[in-house]
Design an enzyme around this catalytic site. Sequence first.
Site, PDB file in Angstrom:
ATOM      1  CE  LYS A  98      -1.744   2.833   2.825  1.00 23.73           C
ATOM      2  NZ  LYS A  98      -1.641   4.089   2.050  1.00 23.73           N
ATOM      3  CD  GLU A 138      13.519   3.528   7.983  1.00 23.56           C
ATOM      4  OE1 GLU A 138      13.532   4.389   8.902  1.00 23.56           O
ATOM      5  OE2 GLU A 138      13.521   3.820   6.790  1.00 23.56           O
ATOM      6  CB  CYS A 170      13.615   8.308   7.520  1.00 19.07           C
ATOM      7  SG  CYS A 170      14.492   7.159   6.486  1.00 19.07           S
ATOM      8  CD  GLU A 222      10.758  12.026  10.905  1.00 18.39           C
ATOM      9  OE1 GLU A 222       9.665  11.507  11.156  1.00 18.39           O
ATOM     10  OE2 GLU A 222      11.676  11.425  10.322  1.00 18.39           O
TER      11      GLU A 222
HETATM   12  P1  NDP Z   1       2.405   8.117   8.109  1.00 19.83           P
HETATM   13  O1  NDP Z   1       3.315   7.384   8.990  1.00 19.83           O
HETATM   14  O2  NDP Z   1       1.075   8.497   8.637  1.00 19.83           O
HETATM   15  O3  NDP Z   1       2.123   7.285   6.771  1.00 19.83           O
HETATM   16  C1  NDP Z   1       2.982   6.313   6.248  1.00 19.83           C
HETATM   17  C2  NDP Z   1       2.148   5.223   5.579  1.00 19.83           C
HETATM   18  O4  NDP Z   1       1.323   4.563   6.539  1.00 19.83           O
HETATM   19  C3  NDP Z   1       1.190   5.751   4.523  1.00 19.83           C
HETATM   20  O5  NDP Z   1       1.098   4.819   3.456  1.00 19.83           O
HETATM   21  C4  NDP Z   1      -0.100   5.840   5.308  1.00 19.83           C
HETATM   22  O6  NDP Z   1      -1.241   5.903   4.513  1.00 19.83           O
HETATM   23  C5  NDP Z   1      -0.039   4.589   6.132  1.00 19.83           C
HETATM   24  N1  NDP Z   1      -0.910   4.590   7.300  1.00 19.83           N
HETATM   25  C6  NDP Z   1      -1.372   5.646   8.021  1.00 19.83           C
HETATM   26  N2  NDP Z   1      -2.146   5.228   9.045  1.00 19.83           N
HETATM   27  C7  NDP Z   1      -2.188   3.873   8.979  1.00 19.83           C
HETATM   28  C8  NDP Z   1      -2.821   2.842   9.759  1.00 19.83           C
HETATM   29  N3  NDP Z   1      -3.564   3.127  10.819  1.00 19.83           N
HETATM   30  N4  NDP Z   1      -2.648   1.559   9.398  1.00 19.83           N
HETATM   31  C9  NDP Z   1      -1.896   1.237   8.345  1.00 19.83           C
HETATM   32  N5  NDP Z   1      -1.277   2.157   7.556  1.00 19.83           N
HETATM   33  C10 NDP Z   1      -1.405   3.460   7.874  1.00 19.83           C
HETATM   34  O7  NDP Z   1       3.165   9.370   7.563  1.00 19.83           O
HETATM   35  P2  NDP Z   1       2.537  10.698   6.962  1.00 19.83           P
HETATM   36  O8  NDP Z   1       2.425  10.523   5.538  1.00 19.83           O
HETATM   37  O9  NDP Z   1       1.290  11.130   7.675  1.00 19.83           O
HETATM   38  O10 NDP Z   1       3.658  11.736   7.386  1.00 19.83           O
HETATM   39  C11 NDP Z   1       3.658  12.300   8.689  1.00 19.83           C
HETATM   40  C12 NDP Z   1       5.052  12.485   9.206  1.00 19.83           C
HETATM   41  O11 NDP Z   1       5.688  11.228   9.339  1.00 19.83           O
HETATM   42  C13 NDP Z   1       5.988  13.272   8.308  1.00 19.83           C
HETATM   43  O12 NDP Z   1       5.824  14.622   8.438  1.00 19.83           O
HETATM   44  C14 NDP Z   1       7.321  12.781   8.782  1.00 19.83           C
HETATM   45  O13 NDP Z   1       7.699  13.485   9.952  1.00 19.83           O
HETATM   46  C15 NDP Z   1       7.070  11.344   9.136  1.00 19.83           C
HETATM   47  N6  NDP Z   1       7.450  10.407   8.045  1.00 19.83           N
HETATM   48  C16 NDP Z   1       8.559   9.657   8.227  1.00 19.83           C
HETATM   49  C17 NDP Z   1       8.979   8.816   7.219  1.00 19.83           C
HETATM   50  C18 NDP Z   1      10.195   7.987   7.346  1.00 19.83           C
HETATM   51  O14 NDP Z   1      10.738   7.526   6.338  1.00 19.83           O
HETATM   52  N7  NDP Z   1      10.648   7.699   8.531  1.00 19.83           N
HETATM   53  C19 NDP Z   1       8.275   8.717   5.947  1.00 19.83           C
HETATM   54  C20 NDP Z   1       7.073   9.513   5.878  1.00 19.83           C
HETATM   55  C21 NDP Z   1       6.696  10.313   6.903  1.00 19.83           C
HETATM   56  P3  NDP Z   1      -1.816   7.361   4.175  1.00 19.83           P
HETATM   57  O15 NDP Z   1      -0.812   8.010   3.313  1.00 19.83           O
HETATM   58  O16 NDP Z   1      -3.089   7.089   3.500  1.00 19.83           O
HETATM   59  O17 NDP Z   1      -1.991   8.051   5.501  1.00 19.83           O
END
Ligand code: NDP
Length: 502
Positions: free
Chosen positions: A199, A274, A308, A405
């Site tokens: 996903k 991660e 990240c 972050e």
């Molecule tokens: P999220 O952690 O919310 O999203 C990452 C993935 O998880 C997306 O595909 C999201 O779907 C999915 N997801 C969200 N909620 C659920 C759930 N309950 N069950 C299963 N899957 C879920 O990151 P965001 O996109 O909201 O970003 C928010 C913050 O996270 C950023 O500003 C940054 O600080 C951090 N981040 C860190 C990353 C890293 O590599 N460590 C990568 C991305 C973000 P959907 O997009 O539909 O919400």
Amino acid sequence: MNVMANDLKTLIPDTQRFLDQEKKHFIGGKWIAGSSGDSFSVIDPSNAEVLTQIPAGTAEDIDNAIQAANTALNDPMWRDMPPANRERMMHRFADLIEGHAEELGQLEALDVGMPSFVGQHVEVGNVLDTLRYMAGWPTKLNGKTMNIGEPMPDKRYFAYTQREPVGVVGAIVPWNVPLMIAMWKIAPALATGCTIVIKPSEVTPLATLRLAELALDAGVPPGVVNVINGFGAEAGQALVEHPLVSKISFTGSAVTGKEINRTATDTLKNVTLELGGKSPVILLDDANMEKAVQGISLGIFGNTGQVCVAGSRLYIQAGIFDDAVERLAKEARSLKVGPGLHPETNIGPLVSEAHRDKVMGFINAGLKAGGEAVTGGSAIDGPGFYVEPTVLANPPQSSDVVQEEIFGPVITAIPFDDLDEAAALANDTTYGLSSYIWSRDIQNVHQLVPKIRAGQVYVNSSPFPHPAMPMGGYKQSGIGRDLGEEVINHYTEHKSVVIGIN
Ligand code: NDP
């Protein structure tokens, strides 16, 4: 600061064709329409225009994909494929991706906002390296024979272990480098004989959908790689809850990671997380300043800070503080901000309007807390979601801008006096993903490395994920590892077999 908007590269025909194609889910090797008929828009962050519509996956769509993945897992065509054939198939997949690198780079530029040359050469480059590295593993998934002696009188045994695929993998991928992170999950699944349902983030699904299509073209059997679009709360949640999924591999925020871990406990899935980071950069006064400033700049402003492992907290030895901050600010000012499709762009937009507003919230709070914007500090007017590369000097160590972050082009700079203070400041965070040391003194380096609580330490280097090196975090930056031999362990079960022979 202005955004460069003219003279954009034109899309190549392959990119245009894929953009124009009706978007569906990719299940069992076929494009399948969403069960609900609901869809959402994918936005180009460089100009806020709608790129395309994507079906919003439901629990029913997720179930269809998992059933397809489970059927493929048990299909002799995949289950019994000789390891050398799996290796050859993975190399074919890599070659095909290489032939479509420009198209994939353009899709990432449109979807994420990154410069298209970065998408084409850096991101796709890592995708190829990962796939080719992992292609070496199918032929090396061996067990061991064990000498268990004669545990009972006069009874002899032959004992060995064998390694088997963990099963159907559910992969949840974020929006910052979607193609690369998707491949970090697909490649070990292919190497170990697992099947996978991915996903992608609903913000950036395009390149991952194209990747699944290329996998089929390369001869990966139908159902081995499946992609369901949609939102975390519905599609993501259904994937984590599903009893036929044996493993969840998640990359994203710590908040979501913790929620996923809680949900996965109900079915006791094998979980790899991660998560985020707030990675420290320690700059010692004996460092090569020119190289350090370039490396630190790349490490925080690359991909607009949406990385990240971004080095977002800079700790500078006191005697060189003013000079280093000014050099870094000068480097930041020299970066060209613009759309990913502009050939001169160094820094693209942030991925969405909501994320731009979140990043600006952190900058404003950091200024209010006492930080000084040596350069940057503002959003850039325009239809796209741009923020100036920002260097904030001397915010309090306890402030949110230093602790949280941000995932944007924002670096804080704080002075320190000695190595113990540098290590203490570096470790003063709930995260432990990556870290950086800039020094030419080997004794200082060796004293610092063991003191830092982080999954990665780069010395005199900006970050680069090499597929042979395990990637993951200490503390609240995650559980388990992507990449390296470690990920192969996470994607296989070790079965112990004990045979009585008399
Ligand atoms: P999220 O952690 O919310 O999203 C990452 C993935 O998880 C997306 O595909 C999201 O779907 C999915 N997801 C969200 N909620 C659920 C759930 N309950 N069950 C299963 N899957 C879920 O990151 P965001 O996109 O909201 O970003 C928010 C913050 O996270 C950023 O500003 C940054 O600080 C951090 N981040 C860190 C990353 C890293 O590599 N460590 C990568 C991305 C973000 P959907 O997009 O539909 O919400």
